[in-house]
Design a protein around this motif. Structure first.
Motif: not given
Ligand code: NAP
Length: 281
Positions: A242, A244, A247
């Motif tokens: 998973n 984000k 970044y």
């Protein structure tokens, strides 16, 4: 591993380093290039890399590249939208051609490639990684075309992630700060050339700031993150279950993000004040 990845702008810098890293990890990499010598150089890095001619501003070139890709596979695991240039100049005198070029490559190019990639991403887990920039957070004086292009890129793809009827598709924005790549010298050469075409009034008004900023930016060639650090991050976002949505890479990028939480008027004040101080005014 039988996972295919397409990376645009893989002739140098972050794209080339990412192609090398992913190929070493066993991905089958299609590396987008525009010159025969770059195709040969990138293919020489690893047998898992296949160079494909890909100019993101051309429908014809993108169609040809996807024909080549479709001969090898009907399933793309990931697209890394990396191709990009950084254009600059004082807004007051920027030509519309400069703005169009900036958007053609950094924004429309990424969308053009993604639209062709999506049909190959329908089956199962797939990812689009956009190499955005800390510039996406906003004000960097005289680099507005680049900042606006990266913000637009992020916004377009954020809309796609909400609209798209592919629940398993993950769209990730990586926002590096300064990275040691040829982009700085390439862009500055072009910017200095553009400055020469400014009218006398424009030159007079902005010459001092522009000379200061370009001299400073040339130093970015030798400082900042290593391209391998961004390649490592791309590898991570392709690997983790998973990832984000966004970044930051580098302290400068984290700082730019923190600044973006402050009121715009205060940020503008800080930037104006900082620029004057650094220029010794
Ligand atoms: N370096 C940094 O500090 C930094 C920081 C934040 C974000 N980024 C982003 O990272 C990405 C890669 O940049 P880089 O720093 O690695 O610079 P780079 O070494 O100059 O790489 C740029 C790549 O984009 C390609 N490209 C340019 N126009 C293209 C077009 N019309 N079609 C296809 N490819 C095209 C170039 O290919 P040619 O060799 O054929 O021109 C090259 O492969 C860019 O999106 C940039 O905005 C860089």
């Amino acid at each position: 591993m039988d996972k295919y990845v397409l990376i645009t702008g893989a002739s140098s810098g972050l794209g080339k380093e990412t192609a090398k890293k992913l190929a070493q990890e066993g991905y089958r990499v299609f590396a987008g290039v525009r010159k025969q010598e770059d195709k040969e150089a990138v293919e020489a890095l690893n047998p898992n890399i296949e160079g494909v001619f890909l100019d993101v501003t051309s429908d014809e070139s993108v169609n040809c590249a996807f024909e080549k890709i479709s001969e090898k596979t009907d399933k793309l695991y990931a697209l890394v939208n990396n191709a990009g240039v950084a254009l600059a100049g004082p807004v007051e005198y920027l030509t519309i051609d400069i703005l169009k070029k900036q958007f053609d490559i950094n924004v429309f190019g990424a969308i053009r490639v993604a639209q062709k990639a999506l049909p190959l991403m329908k089956k199962g887990d797939a990812r689009i990684v956009n190499i955005s920039s800390m510039a996406s957070y906003g004000v960097f004086p005289f680099v507005s075309p680049y900042c606006v292009s990266k913000r637009s890129l992020d916004m377009f793809f954020n809309s796609l992630s909400v609209e798209c009827k592919m629940p398993e598709l993950k769209i990730i924005s990586i926002k590096p700060g300064v990275v040691k790549t040829p982009i700085w010298n390439k862009s500055l050469d072009e910017c200095e050339k553009n400055m020469e075409f400014l009218c006398e009034e424009g030159k007079k008004k902005y010459e001092k700031e522009f000379a200061f900023l370009t001299a400073n930016a040339r130093k970015n060639n030798d400082k900042g993150l290593e391209p391998a650090q961004i390649a490592q991050l791309v590898s991570k976002v392709l690997r983790v279950k998973n990832p984000k949505l966004s970044y930051n890479a580098g302290n400068d990028s984290v700082f730019a993000r923190l600044l973006s939480f402050l009121p715009q008027s205060f940020v503008n004040f800080l930037i104006k004040f900082g620029l004057k101080k650094r220029m010794g005014e």
